[in-house]
Design a protein around this motif. Sequence first.
Motif, PDB file in Angstrom:
ATOM      1  N   ILE A  97       0.938  -1.045   0.024  1.00 59.53           N
ATOM      2  CA  ILE A  97      -0.097   0.023   0.105  1.00 59.53           C
ATOM      3  C   ILE A  97       0.859   1.351  -0.063  1.00 59.53           C
ATOM      4  O   ILE A  97       0.773   2.252  -0.874  1.00 59.53           O
ATOM      5  N   PHE A  98       2.026   1.176   0.789  1.00 59.93           N
ATOM      6  CA  PHE A  98       2.804   2.481   0.747  1.00 59.93           C
ATOM      7  C   PHE A  98       3.408   2.698  -0.461  1.00 59.93           C
ATOM      8  O   PHE A  98       3.471   3.742  -0.797  1.00 59.93           O
ATOM      9  N   ARG A  99       4.019   1.693  -1.112  1.00 57.72           N
ATOM     10  CA  ARG A  99       4.600   1.681  -2.624  1.00 57.72           C
ATOM     11  C   ARG A  99       3.497   2.107  -3.449  1.00 57.72           C
ATOM     12  O   ARG A  99       3.826   3.216  -4.290  1.00 57.72           O
ATOM     13  N   GLU A 100       2.129   1.694  -3.450  1.00 59.38           N
ATOM     14  CA  GLU A 100       1.340   2.407  -4.277  1.00 59.38           C
ATOM     15  C   GLU A 100       0.963   3.854  -4.137  1.00 59.38           C
ATOM     16  O   GLU A 100       0.587   4.436  -5.065  1.00 59.38           O
ATOM     17  N   GLN A 101       1.224   4.322  -2.942  1.00 54.64           N
ATOM     18  CA  GLN A 101       0.810   5.575  -2.429  1.00 54.64           C
ATOM     19  C   GLN A 101       2.137   6.329  -2.718  1.00 54.64           C
ATOM     20  O   GLN A 101       2.190   7.863  -2.379  1.00 54.64           O
ATOM     21  N   GLY A 102       3.285   5.953  -3.125  1.00 61.77           N
ATOM     22  CA  GLY A 102       4.554   6.522  -3.088  1.00 61.77           C
ATOM     23  C   GLY A 102       5.190   6.860  -1.775  1.00 61.77           C
ATOM     24  O   GLY A 102       5.838   8.030  -1.624  1.00 61.77           O
ATOM     25  N   LEU A 103       4.777   6.526  -0.672  1.00 64.99           N
ATOM     26  CA  LEU A 103       5.273   6.511   0.659  1.00 64.99           C
ATOM     27  C   LEU A 103       6.544   6.110   1.047  1.00 64.99           C
ATOM     28  O   LEU A 103       6.855   6.386   2.194  1.00 64.99           O
ATOM     29  N   GLY A 104       7.104   5.317   0.218  1.00 71.49           N
ATOM     30  CA  GLY A 104       8.503   4.566   0.737  1.00 71.49           C
ATOM     31  C   GLY A 104       8.265   3.387   1.760  1.00 71.49           C
ATOM     32  O   GLY A 104       7.092   3.251   1.996  1.00 71.49           O
ATOM     33  N   ASP A 105       9.266   3.094   2.211  1.00 69.86           N
ATOM     34  CA  ASP A 105       9.103   1.880   3.265  1.00 69.86           C
ATOM     35  C   ASP A 105       9.200   2.223   4.715  1.00 69.86           C
ATOM     36  O   ASP A 105       9.713   3.363   4.965  1.00 69.86           O
ATOM     37  N   TYR A 106       9.115   1.301   5.670  1.00 66.80           N
ATOM     38  CA  TYR A 106       9.413   1.387   6.983  1.00 66.80           C
ATOM     39  C   TYR A 106      10.854   1.658   7.243  1.00 66.80           C
ATOM     40  O   TYR A 106      11.809   1.304   6.304  1.00 66.80           O
ATOM     41  N   SER A 107      11.326   2.553   8.192  1.00 69.56           N
ATOM     42  CA  SER A 107      12.687   2.780   8.523  1.00 69.56           C
ATOM     43  C   SER A 107      13.055   1.526   9.624  1.00 69.56           C
ATOM     44  O   SER A 107      14.312   1.412   9.382  1.00 69.56           O
ATOM     45  N   ALA A 108      11.998   1.100  10.059  1.00 69.70           N
ATOM     46  CA  ALA A 108      12.431  -0.096  11.123  1.00 69.70           C
ATOM     47  C   ALA A 108      11.332  -0.800  11.419  1.00 69.70           C
ATOM     48  O   ALA A 108       9.973  -0.055  11.431  1.00 69.70           O
ATOM     49  N   THR A 109      11.032  -2.016  11.552  1.00 72.21           N
ATOM     50  CA  THR A 109      10.101  -2.769  11.851  1.00 72.21           C
ATOM     51  C   THR A 109      10.469  -4.285  12.793  1.00 72.21           C
ATOM     52  O   THR A 109      11.814  -4.414  12.829  1.00 72.21           O
ATOM     53  N   ARG A 110       9.813  -4.876  13.631  1.00 69.34           N
ATOM     54  CA  ARG A 110      10.123  -5.751  14.586  1.00 69.34           C
ATOM     55  C   ARG A 110       8.699  -6.598  14.901  1.00 69.34           C
ATOM     56  O   ARG A 110       7.941  -5.922  15.000  1.00 69.34           O
ATOM     57  N   ILE A 111       8.967  -7.777  14.748  1.00 68.44           N
ATOM     58  CA  ILE A 111       7.827  -8.749  15.372  1.00 68.44           C
ATOM     59  C   ILE A 111       8.085  -9.237  16.672  1.00 68.44           C
ATOM     60  O   ILE A 111       9.119  -9.842  16.664  1.00 68.44           O
ATOM     61  N   GLU A 112       7.138  -9.006  17.695  1.00 69.53           N
ATOM     62  CA  GLU A 112       7.233  -9.696  18.958  1.00 69.53           C
ATOM     63  C   GLU A 112       6.056 -10.689  19.322  1.00 69.53           C
ATOM     64  O   GLU A 112       4.770 -10.146  18.946  1.00 69.53           O
ATOM     65  N   LEU A 113       6.585 -11.870  19.561  1.00 67.19           N
ATOM     66  CA  LEU A 113       5.387 -12.709  19.877  1.00 67.19           C
ATOM     67  C   LEU A 113       5.383 -13.167  21.333  1.00 67.19           C
ATOM     68  O   LEU A 113       6.383 -13.625  21.703  1.00 67.19           O
ATOM     69  N   LEU A 114       4.483 -12.928  21.997  1.00 75.74           N
ATOM     70  CA  LEU A 114       4.194 -13.232  23.576  1.00 75.74           C
ATOM     71  C   LEU A 114       3.149 -14.208  23.736  1.00 75.74           C
ATOM     72  O   LEU A 114       1.955 -13.875  23.427  1.00 75.74           O
ATOM     73  N   GLY A 115       3.401 -15.493  24.277  1.00 72.91           N
ATOM     74  CA  GLY A 115       2.502 -16.501  24.590  1.00 72.91           C
ATOM     75  C   GLY A 115       2.161 -16.446  25.991  1.00 72.91           C
ATOM     76  O   GLY A 115       2.901 -16.360  26.785  1.00 72.91           O
ATOM     77  N   ALA A 116       0.786 -16.811  26.225  1.00 67.07           N
ATOM     78  CA  ALA A 116       0.455 -17.412  27.499  1.00 67.07           C
ATOM     79  C   ALA A 116      -0.707 -18.302  27.455  1.00 67.07           C
ATOM     80  O   ALA A 116      -1.431 -18.315  26.416  1.00 67.07           O
ATOM     81  N   GLU A 117      -1.016 -18.930  28.759  1.00 72.04           N
ATOM     82  CA  GLU A 117      -2.158 -19.727  28.807  1.00 72.04           C
ATOM     83  C   GLU A 117      -3.089 -19.146  29.827  1.00 72.04           C
ATOM     84  O   GLU A 117      -4.041 -20.208  30.299  1.00 72.04           O
ATOM     85  N   SER A 118      -3.136 -17.980  30.273  1.00 68.25           N
ATOM     86  CA  SER A 118      -3.847 -17.567  31.245  1.00 68.25           C
ATOM     87  C   SER A 118      -5.398 -17.388  31.137  1.00 68.25           C
ATOM     88  O   SER A 118      -5.913 -17.687  32.264  1.00 68.25           O
ATOM     89  N   GLU A 119      -5.687 -17.354  30.077  1.00 70.68           N
ATOM     90  CA  GLU A 119      -7.354 -17.645  29.617  1.00 70.68           C
ATOM     91  C   GLU A 119      -7.983 -18.847  30.013  1.00 70.68           C
ATOM     92  O   GLU A 119      -9.129 -18.889  30.210  1.00 70.68           O
ATOM     93  N   TYR A 120      -7.108 -19.956  29.918  1.00 76.32           N
ATOM     94  CA  TYR A 120      -7.547 -21.396  30.191  1.00 76.32           C
ATOM     95  C   TYR A 120      -7.719 -21.761  31.703  1.00 76.32           C
ATOM     96  O   TYR A 120      -8.186 -23.036  31.814  1.00 76.32           O
TER      97      TYR A 120
END
Length: 172
Positions: A97-120
Amino acid sequence: MNRAVVAEQMLYEMGDPGAYVLPDVVCDVTGVDIAELAQDRVRVSGARGFAPTPTYKVCATYPDGYRCTAILNIVGIDAGRKAQRTAEAILARTRAIFREQGLGDYSATRIELLGAESEYGPHARTGGTREWCCAWPWRMRVARIGNFFARNRAGGTSWSPGTPAWAAGGPR
């Protein structure tokens, strides 16, 4: 003004309470006593000072773009794998979407996954987590993006089953 307010302000953003570097002194506040003498009257005593460092402590800011953190809860079978794949897909889709709109890319990204079983509750598993919180903080130099994720729901109905919530925050 009371004891709690003074204590909080004194320790605010203090790195080492035994050697807090100030422009003209290094202060040790580990032996400080804060006494409430009367309403709006507090006595602070017991701080010790040492010679200043030969260097200055500097705090500087500069304009470096915009940032946001998007958070998505994912539950069910293979939740961790779905969370990783969902974050990757959303980043890929928003980049397109950013490319289509001519906005460039992110300067930084990171994916963080946090797991838990508290709801069970009593049925919680040890070792096999069925619910995950997936967060992906990002930064971008283009002001026009602002709170893009909150406005555009980058996955919407194409998300994997077990994706009940979405939140994003950042500057407008």
